[in-house]
Design a protein around this motif. Sequence first.
Motif, mmCIF file in Angstrom:
data_model
loop_
_atom_site.group_PDB
_atom_site.id
_atom_site.type_symbol
_atom_site.label_atom_id
_atom_site.label_comp_id
_atom_site.label_asym_id
_atom_site.label_seq_id
_atom_site.Cartn_x
_atom_site.Cartn_y
_atom_site.Cartn_z
ATOM 1 N N TYR A 101 0.837 -1.208 0.000
ATOM 2 C CA TYR A 101 0.000 0.000 0.000
ATOM 3 C C TYR A 101 0.868 1.253 0.000
ATOM 4 O O TYR A 101 0.615 2.201 -0.757
ATOM 5 C CB TYR A 101 -0.912 -0.004 1.227
ATOM 6 C CG TYR A 101 -1.744 1.246 1.365
ATOM 7 C CD1 TYR A 101 -2.857 1.448 0.553
ATOM 8 C CD2 TYR A 101 -1.406 2.224 2.300
ATOM 9 C CE1 TYR A 101 -3.621 2.610 0.670
ATOM 10 C CE2 TYR A 101 -2.161 3.383 2.422
ATOM 11 C CZ TYR A 101 -3.263 3.565 1.608
ATOM 12 O OH TYR A 101 -4.009 4.714 1.729
ATOM 13 N N ALA A 102 1.914 1.256 0.837
ATOM 14 C CA ALA A 102 2.800 2.423 0.924
ATOM 15 C C ALA A 102 3.506 2.665 -0.411
ATOM 16 O O ALA A 102 3.622 3.810 -0.858
ATOM 17 C CB ALA A 102 3.830 2.218 2.035
ATOM 18 N N ILE A 103 3.957 1.591 -1.062
ATOM 19 C CA ILE A 103 4.635 1.735 -2.350
ATOM 20 C C ILE A 103 3.693 2.331 -3.388
ATOM 21 O O ILE A 103 4.063 3.251 -4.128
ATOM 22 C CB ILE A 103 5.167 0.371 -2.835
ATOM 23 C CG1 ILE A 103 6.363 -0.070 -1.973
ATOM 24 C CG2 ILE A 103 5.596 0.443 -4.304
ATOM 25 C CD1 ILE A 103 6.875 -1.458 -2.282
ATOM 26 N N SER A 104 2.456 1.832 -3.442
ATOM 27 C CA SER A 104 1.495 2.328 -4.439
ATOM 28 C C SER A 104 1.194 3.807 -4.241
ATOM 29 O O SER A 104 1.163 4.586 -5.205
ATOM 30 C CB SER A 104 0.193 1.519 -4.359
ATOM 31 O OG SER A 104 0.422 0.163 -4.698
ATOM 32 N N VAL A 105 0.990 4.223 -2.978
ATOM 33 C CA VAL A 105 0.650 5.620 -2.695
ATOM 34 C C VAL A 105 1.827 6.541 -3.002
ATOM 35 O O VAL A 105 1.677 7.550 -3.709
ATOM 36 C CB VAL A 105 0.205 5.787 -1.226
ATOM 37 C CG1 VAL A 105 0.054 7.268 -0.874
ATOM 38 C CG2 VAL A 105 -1.107 5.053 -0.981
ATOM 39 N N VAL A 106 3.001 6.209 -2.469
ATOM 40 C CA VAL A 106 4.184 7.066 -2.681
ATOM 41 C C VAL A 106 4.569 7.082 -4.152
ATOM 42 O O VAL A 106 4.939 8.127 -4.697
ATOM 43 C CB VAL A 106 5.365 6.584 -1.805
ATOM 44 C CG1 VAL A 106 6.600 7.443 -2.067
ATOM 45 C CG2 VAL A 106 4.988 6.646 -0.330
ATOM 46 N N LEU A 107 4.459 5.933 -4.825
ATOM 47 C CA LEU A 107 4.774 5.867 -6.253
ATOM 48 C C LEU A 107 3.847 6.778 -7.050
ATOM 49 O O LEU A 107 4.286 7.502 -7.950
ATOM 50 C CB LEU A 107 4.661 4.431 -6.752
ATOM 51 C CG LEU A 107 4.913 4.186 -8.246
ATOM 52 C CD1 LEU A 107 6.314 4.641 -8.640
ATOM 53 C CD2 LEU A 107 4.726 2.711 -8.583
ATOM 54 N N GLY A 108 2.561 6.763 -6.712
ATOM 55 C CA GLY A 108 1.609 7.636 -7.396
ATOM 56 C C GLY A 108 1.960 9.100 -7.226
ATOM 57 O O GLY A 108 1.945 9.877 -8.193
ATOM 58 N N VAL A 109 2.309 9.502 -6.010
ATOM 59 C CA VAL A 109 2.671 10.900 -5.738
ATOM 60 C C VAL A 109 3.943 11.284 -6.479
ATOM 61 O O VAL A 109 4.021 12.356 -7.100
ATOM 62 C CB VAL A 109 2.851 11.121 -4.214
ATOM 63 C CG1 VAL A 109 3.404 12.520 -3.944
ATOM 64 C CG2 VAL A 109 1.528 10.927 -3.484
ATOM 65 N N VAL A 110 4.946 10.404 -6.440
ATOM 66 C CA VAL A 110 6.228 10.703 -7.095
ATOM 67 C C VAL A 110 6.057 10.807 -8.614
ATOM 68 O O VAL A 110 6.675 11.668 -9.257
ATOM 69 C CB VAL A 110 7.282 9.628 -6.751
ATOM 70 C CG1 VAL A 110 8.554 9.841 -7.552
ATOM 71 C CG2 VAL A 110 7.600 9.670 -5.261
ATOM 72 N N LEU A 111 5.210 9.972 -9.195
ATOM 73 C CA LEU A 111 4.978 10.038 -10.639
ATOM 74 C C LEU A 111 4.309 11.352 -11.030
ATOM 75 O O LEU A 111 4.648 11.958 -12.050
ATOM 76 C CB LEU A 111 4.119 8.857 -11.098
ATOM 77 C CG LEU A 111 4.807 7.487 -11.130
ATOM 78 C CD1 LEU A 111 3.815 6.402 -11.514
ATOM 79 C CD2 LEU A 111 5.990 7.494 -12.086
ATOM 80 N N ILE A 112 3.358 11.804 -10.215
ATOM 81 C CA ILE A 112 2.695 13.081 -10.489
ATOM 82 C C ILE A 112 3.703 14.225 -10.385
ATOM 83 O O ILE A 112 3.746 15.122 -11.244
ATOM 84 C CB ILE A 112 1.529 13.297 -9.520
ATOM 85 C CG1 ILE A 112 0.405 12.282 -9.813
ATOM 86 C CG2 ILE A 112 0.976 14.727 -9.617
ATOM 87 C CD1 ILE A 112 -0.721 12.298 -8.816
#
Length: 255
Positions: A101-112
């Motif tokens: 869950y943490a990877i998905s959330v942080v990855l989404g923010v970093v990609l944006i």
Amino acid sequence: MIDWHYSLAGVLVGLVVGLTGVGGGSLMTPLLVLVFGVAPATAVGTDLLYASATKAVGTTVHGWRGTVSWKVVARLAMGSVPATIVTLFAIGASSKAHTGYAISVVLGVVLILSAIAALFRSRIVAYLTPRVDNVGREHPVILTILLGAVLGALVSLTSVGAGALGMTALLILYPDLPVNKLVGSDIAHAVPLTLLAGTGHWLLGSVDGALLVSLLCGSIPGIIAGSLISSRVSDRFLSPILATVLLLVGIKLLF
């Protein structure tokens, strides 16, 4: 066994990397998670070792041409190495569900954020450089170490961040250095960072060896092909499209 589905994905990502220079992690990790259904931790760990192998080639070229500031690389590593170790320990102590869950959330923010940095880099650099200039000139070592720490944590958790975000920050901190030296330094720093983080993930059991080989079999010819035709394709055409894709993927991971 080599899976041609993953090799084809490697070709496509390698082609884009060769054409635009954008880090493969920004594309490969979300592709593995969203399209192939690979567990987030496995996607990140495998992509980190994949990135260390491909970036080592780039570092060799930049080092041979003298377009690496090893002083900047050392400063970044002073922050990224400890941050990477701490982040890996935190991942190892967490459950797979929480880590995913943490990877998905942080990855989404970093990609944006990477999409925004790619689209508006010149404006961001022009706005922040004079505001950071005085502090940066007085404390360049401290700020670079802090940048390395942030990149170490982000890359260890998501395999993304050292490219668009790291390069933008370096342009702000070192406006007097040639851009090609900053690019070379960013790539050179990414090699030990991704290798250390990837090795940590491997020790945690979140690296798929067969997946790694399949990706490399596709990405290496893809990068070569993209590099050969890059001069014939306008960056003004590719960059907005790529940034839009990163933005949409980041939103998809978050929602």
